[in-house]
Design an enzyme around this catalytic site. Structure first.
Site, PDB file in Angstrom:
ATOM      1  N   ASN A   9       3.390  -0.805  -2.675  1.00 47.14           N
ATOM      2  CA  ASN A   9       3.832   0.851  -2.584  1.00 47.14           C
ATOM      3  C   ASN A   9       2.800   1.756  -2.171  1.00 47.14           C
ATOM      4  O   ASN A   9       1.873   1.912  -2.900  1.00 47.14           O
ATOM      5  CB  ASN A   9       4.501   1.278  -3.883  1.00 47.14           C
ATOM      6  N   TRP A  10       2.976   2.029  -0.852  1.00 51.60           N
ATOM      7  CA  TRP A  10       1.683   2.817  -0.302  1.00 51.60           C
ATOM      8  C   TRP A  10       1.860   4.282  -0.770  1.00 51.60           C
ATOM      9  O   TRP A  10       0.798   4.908  -0.524  1.00 51.60           O
ATOM     10  CB  TRP A  10       1.847   2.957   1.158  1.00 51.60           C
ATOM     11  N   LYS A  11       2.908   4.622  -1.335  1.00 49.74           N
ATOM     12  CA  LYS A  11       3.105   6.065  -1.829  1.00 49.74           C
ATOM     13  C   LYS A  11       3.104   7.114  -0.648  1.00 49.74           C
ATOM     14  O   LYS A  11       3.121   6.743   0.241  1.00 49.74           O
ATOM     15  CB  LYS A  11       2.418   6.319  -3.244  1.00 49.74           C
ATOM     16  N   HIS A  94      11.693   4.941  -8.569  1.00 50.84           N
ATOM     17  CA  HIS A  94      10.347   4.798  -9.033  1.00 50.84           C
ATOM     18  C   HIS A  94       9.980   5.977 -10.151  1.00 50.84           C
ATOM     19  O   HIS A  94      10.434   7.101  -9.941  1.00 50.84           O
ATOM     20  CB  HIS A  94       9.198   4.964  -7.860  1.00 50.84           C
ATOM     21  N   GLU A  96       7.650   7.947 -10.301  1.00 51.76           N
ATOM     22  CA  GLU A  96       7.020   9.319  -9.906  1.00 51.76           C
ATOM     23  C   GLU A  96       8.326  10.197  -9.275  1.00 51.76           C
ATOM     24  O   GLU A  96       8.319  11.283  -9.066  1.00 51.76           O
ATOM     25  CB  GLU A  96       6.079   9.276  -8.517  1.00 51.76           C
ATOM     26  N   GLU A 166       7.474  -1.123 -14.537  1.00 49.11           N
ATOM     27  CA  GLU A 166       6.302  -0.582 -14.371  1.00 49.11           C
ATOM     28  C   GLU A 166       6.404   0.604 -15.333  1.00 49.11           C
ATOM     29  O   GLU A 166       6.745   1.752 -15.560  1.00 49.11           O
ATOM     30  CB  GLU A 166       6.407   0.413 -13.163  1.00 49.11           C
ATOM     31  N   GLY A 172      -1.277   3.937 -12.141  1.00 52.43           N
ATOM     32  CA  GLY A 172      -2.785   4.626 -11.447  1.00 52.43           C
ATOM     33  C   GLY A 172      -3.749   5.028 -12.306  1.00 52.43           C
ATOM     34  O   GLY A 172      -4.473   5.910 -12.388  1.00 52.43           O
ATOM     35  N   SER A 212      -1.272  -0.731 -12.258  1.00 51.76           N
ATOM     36  CA  SER A 212      -2.768  -1.103 -12.135  1.00 51.76           C
ATOM     37  C   SER A 212      -3.002  -2.584 -12.054  1.00 51.76           C
ATOM     38  O   SER A 212      -3.793  -3.210 -12.585  1.00 51.76           O
ATOM     39  CB  SER A 212      -3.499  -0.517 -13.535  1.00 51.76           C
ATOM     40  N   GLY A 233       0.347  -0.515  -6.534  1.00 55.66           N
ATOM     41  CA  GLY A 233       0.044   0.770  -5.657  1.00 55.66           C
ATOM     42  C   GLY A 233      -1.144   0.808  -5.046  1.00 55.66           C
ATOM     43  O   GLY A 233      -1.413   0.316  -3.716  1.00 55.66           O
ATOM     44  N   GLY A 234      -2.154   1.449  -5.940  1.00 54.27           N
ATOM     45  CA  GLY A 234      -3.339   1.598  -5.160  1.00 54.27           C
ATOM     46  C   GLY A 234      -4.172   0.414  -4.359  1.00 54.27           C
ATOM     47  O   GLY A 234      -4.668   0.546  -3.318  1.00 54.27           O
TER      48      GLY A 234
HETATM   49  P1  13P Z   1      -0.879   1.532  -9.461  1.00 53.52           P
HETATM   50  O1  13P Z   1      -0.935  -0.011  -8.910  1.00 53.52           O
HETATM   51  O2  13P Z   1      -1.852   2.292  -8.165  1.00 53.52           O
HETATM   52  O3  13P Z   1      -1.223   1.673 -10.631  1.00 53.52           O
HETATM   53  O4  13P Z   1       0.635   1.858  -9.043  1.00 53.52           O
HETATM   54  C1  13P Z   1       1.533   1.134  -9.237  1.00 53.52           C
HETATM   55  C2  13P Z   1       2.846   1.730  -8.827  1.00 53.52           C
HETATM   56  O5  13P Z   1       3.406   2.812  -9.144  1.00 53.52           O
HETATM   57  C3  13P Z   1       3.819   1.020  -7.901  1.00 53.52           C
HETATM   58  O6  13P Z   1       4.650   1.251  -7.575  1.00 53.52           O
END
Ligand code: 13P
Length: 255
Positions: A9-11, A94, A96, A166, A172, A212, A233-234
């Protein structure tokens, strides 16, 4: 058996030009890894460029959100049918989106049913906040989100849905859940899915862990019976990290 799935997920990261570079480099390495489904989810505006680069690579493409209506006066939104021309997955609900954009279990459910209609595979996110975790409400929160989000799906479609657990406190933060805690929550989610759709369907549904995940902790998650991959994510923005995670998730699970 459930084939593992690892999605990035590149956000809200990377321009179209940067996406081209990253997808090109990443796909060279990812395409060589077999036995696992790989999915990249860049921002909407980059889907077109990414889909051209990924054609024939065996690497899937996904969006990060969509509206539930087929078309109409919804300024700024993107419809399921528009995505279907570009990709086959869509991340829904998600945390967010729930936190910053007012998504609720009800709107997530509308989107899941819209994905069913459009023939898209949803990656439905569930997870508790830190306060809920500390209050011991994880199981209740996650069960409610799963039930509400997936209700009304046909069994046939449900077997293709991907659920991502999640925990909000792990996203994050660099503070991943322990693999044991995640396994316990995943087993609970599978139990809910079994009550909703029957055991056979529940056994087919992939449940990913997200929060994470790194190349260093991925193997521990993947060794758990009910963890079928990761939503990253990251680390999905760094070639070696993402490739490292994907290459550790090759064991099919289930009955
Ligand atoms: P991180 O891997 O950056 O913690 O993010 C997880 C995430 O929200 C994937 O959708």
């Amino acid at each position: 058996m459930r084939k593992p799935l690892v999605a990035g997920n590149w956000k809200m990261n990377k321009t179209i030009a940067e996406t081209r570079d990253l997808v090109f480099t990443m796909s060279m390495k990812l395409r060589k890894i077999e036995g696992v489904e790989k999915v990249i989810c860049p921002p909407f505006v980059s889907l077109m460029a990414a889909s051209a680069l990924l054609e024939g690579s065996g690497i899937g493409l996904g969006a990060q959100n969509m509206h539930w209506e087929e078309k109409g006066a919804f300024t700024g939104e993107v419809a399921p049918g528009m995505l279907k021309e570009l990709c086959s997955y869509v991340i829904l609900g998600h945390s967010e989106r729930r936190t910053y954009f007012g998504e609720t279990d009800e709107t997530v459910n509308k989107k899941v049913l819209a994905a069913q209609k459009a023939g898209l595979t949803p990656i439905v996110c569930v997870g508790e906040t830190l306060a809920q975790y500390e209050a011991g409400q994880t199981s209740d929160v996650v069960s409610t989100q799963t039930r509400a989000g997936l209700q009304g799906a046909t069994s046939d479609f449900a077997s293709k849905i991907v659920v991502a657990y999640e925990p909000v406190w792990a996203i994050g933060t660099g503070k991943a859940s322990s693999a044991e805690n995640a396994q316990a929550v995943h087993a609970g989610i599978r139990q809910v899915l079994s009550e909703m759709f029957g055991k056979e369907t529940a056994q087919a549904i992939r449940i990913l862990y997200g929060g994470s995940v790194t190349a260093s902790n991925a193997a521990e998650f993947f060794s758990q019976a009910d963890i079928d991959g990761a939503l990253v994510g990251g680390a999905s923005l760094k070639v070696d990290d993402f490739v490292g995670i994907v290459s550790q998730s090759k064991v099919a699970k289930g009955e």
